[in-house]
Design an enzyme around this catalytic site. Structure first.
Site, short mmCIF file in Angstrom:
data_model
loop_
_atom_site.label_atom_id
_atom_site.label_comp_id
_atom_site.label_asym_id
_atom_site.label_seq_id
_atom_site.Cartn_x
_atom_site.Cartn_y
_atom_site.Cartn_z
N ASP A 64 17.61 -11.78 13.81
CA ASP A 64 16.31 -11.33 13.06
C ASP A 64 15.77 -12.91 12.81
O ASP A 64 16.31 -13.83 12.55
CB ASP A 64 16.36 -10.62 11.76
CG ASP A 64 15.27 -10.28 10.97
OD1 ASP A 64 14.07 -9.93 11.57
OD2 ASP A 64 15.09 -10.73 9.85
N ASP A 66 12.45 -13.25 10.27
CA ASP A 66 12.06 -13.42 8.83
C ASP A 66 13.10 -13.32 7.74
O ASP A 66 14.04 -12.28 7.61
CB ASP A 66 10.96 -12.08 8.38
CG ASP A 66 9.65 -12.39 9.45
OD1 ASP A 66 9.52 -13.50 10.33
OD2 ASP A 66 8.93 -11.43 9.58
N ARG A 128 -9.17 -10.82 22.70
CA ARG A 128 -8.65 -12.00 22.43
C ARG A 128 -7.85 -12.56 23.64
O ARG A 128 -6.95 -11.67 24.22
CB ARG A 128 -7.98 -12.58 21.10
CG ARG A 128 -8.81 -12.24 19.88
CD ARG A 128 -8.15 -12.46 18.59
NE ARG A 128 -8.86 -12.37 17.42
CZ ARG A 128 -9.65 -13.46 16.96
NH1 ARG A 128 -9.69 -14.57 17.82
NH2 ARG A 128 -10.29 -13.19 15.62
N LYS A 216 13.72 -1.98 17.25
CA LYS A 216 14.59 -3.21 17.52
C LYS A 216 16.06 -3.14 18.10
O LYS A 216 16.54 -3.72 19.04
CB LYS A 216 15.07 -4.16 15.97
CG LYS A 216 14.10 -4.89 15.55
CD LYS A 216 14.35 -5.57 14.45
CE LYS A 216 13.07 -6.35 13.78
NZ LYS A 216 13.68 -7.39 13.03
N ASN A 242 16.43 -2.62 6.59
CA ASN A 242 15.58 -2.03 7.95
C ASN A 242 16.43 -2.19 9.34
O ASN A 242 15.77 -1.60 10.09
CB ASN A 242 14.24 -2.54 7.82
CG ASN A 242 13.45 -2.01 6.68
OD1 ASN A 242 13.49 -0.97 6.23
ND2 ASN A 242 12.59 -2.99 6.21
#
Length: 310
Positions: A64, A66, A128, A216, A242
């Site tokens: 992961d 963060d 964008r 994930k 999570n």
């Protein structure tokens, strides 16, 4: 998916829309990861049929991002960089942080709020150029992210690389930013949220959903199938409860800088715990680190506000 009936027999259940989106997000993330690795390998001077492959072909590590690989939330740092470039205002950024803090404190995220966040994300990226986001990501990594890498987690990743194993980032952060972080750290690649694009321009649609929670785990399984990995020989690292689906999908789970729920679960299941935070430093990073779960939607919501006020 199969479930047990009252008679003890198993029947196949119909996947829910959320499960279908998670599966689609995982598959799209794995496809994007493999495509980027192919591009990187094609440009490294080696013929495509003589690529150097890891020595340990069936094991890998999944990290992961963060508060696991970096201090705080990568998308929040990216948003700070965009704010500095006048993509949106500082007050918009503060509003994003506050909304995400309230979500993590309350622990509640309704179906309506998830849907709204998804719509906001789509509105922000629509029209964008993908190259623009990549260019900005490179700049912002150097300015705001490079010095926030956890040295301890980076050492764990290097341990797997030295053993000849693949090392992948797995994050809700947009895949373009996730791949930049992986490339700068010398990792194999990254699994991240995939926004649909056509002719190098974002269409305003996500492929599946934000890569979060069960998505994930789906991405890890999809990548393992493509790469011939044995998930029982793989390792996953995360700070958040999570990510239990991803941690449970591999043979070895490690809680890194864990939140309280994950710490308790790790203790109950006998998972390893690595905590690189200390004292006041852990307290200082508390606010930005809580922005991981829904930060993708929050950051782009700030961008929408700028567009509407421009």
């Amino acid at each position: 998916m199969t479930v047990a009936s009252a008679t003890g027999r198993f029947r196949r259940s119909t996947p829910t829309p959320a499960q279908l989106r998670a599966t689609a997000a995982g598959e799209a993330s794995a496809d994007a990861a493999m495509a980027q690795v192919a591009l990187d390998n094609a440009g490294d001077g080696h013929p495509a049929d003589t690529l150097v492959v890891p020595r340990d072909l069936t094991a890998a590590a999944f990290f992961d991002v963060d508060n696991t690989m970096i201090m705080g939330a990568s998308i929040f740092h990216f948003a700070r960089g965009l704010a500095a470039r006048k993509y949106f205002t500082g007050s918009d950024l503060a509003g994003m942080a506050w909304k995400q803090l309230l979500f993590r404190v309350s622990g509640r995220e309704s179906a309506t709020s998830v849907a709204t966040g998804r719509e906001q994300a789509l509105s922000f990226v629509a029209g964008r150029e993908t190259a623009e986001i990549t260019r900005l990501g490179e700049e912002i990594f150097d300015e705001l992210i490079a010095d926030k890498i956890w040295a301890g987690t980076r050492a764990l990743a290097q341990m797997h690389l030295d053993a000849g194993q693949q090392v992948w980032l797995v994050t809700a952060t947009p895949v373009e930013l996730a791949q930049i972080i992986a490339r700068r750290l010398g990792l194999t690649g990254a699994l991240g949220t995939v926004a649909e694009s056509a002719d190098g321009v974002f269409t305003g649609r996500l492929v599946g959903d934000i890569l979060h929670g069960p998505a994930k785990a789906q991405a890890v399984r999809a990548l393992a199938a493509r790469e011939g990995l044995n998930l029982r020989r793989c390792t996953a690292y995360s700070d958040s409860h999570n990510d239990v689906p991803m941690l449970s999908a591999v043979g070895t789970a490690v809680a890194v800088n864990p939140d309280q729920d994950l710490r308790e679960l790790a203790r109950a299941r006998g998972w390893q715990v690595r905590d690189f935070r200390t004292g006041r430093r852990a307290a200082r990073i508390g606010v930005p680190s809580v922005l991981g779960a829904g930060a993708v939607a929050g950051a782009v919501a700030a961008g929408i506000s700028h567009r509407r006020n421009a």
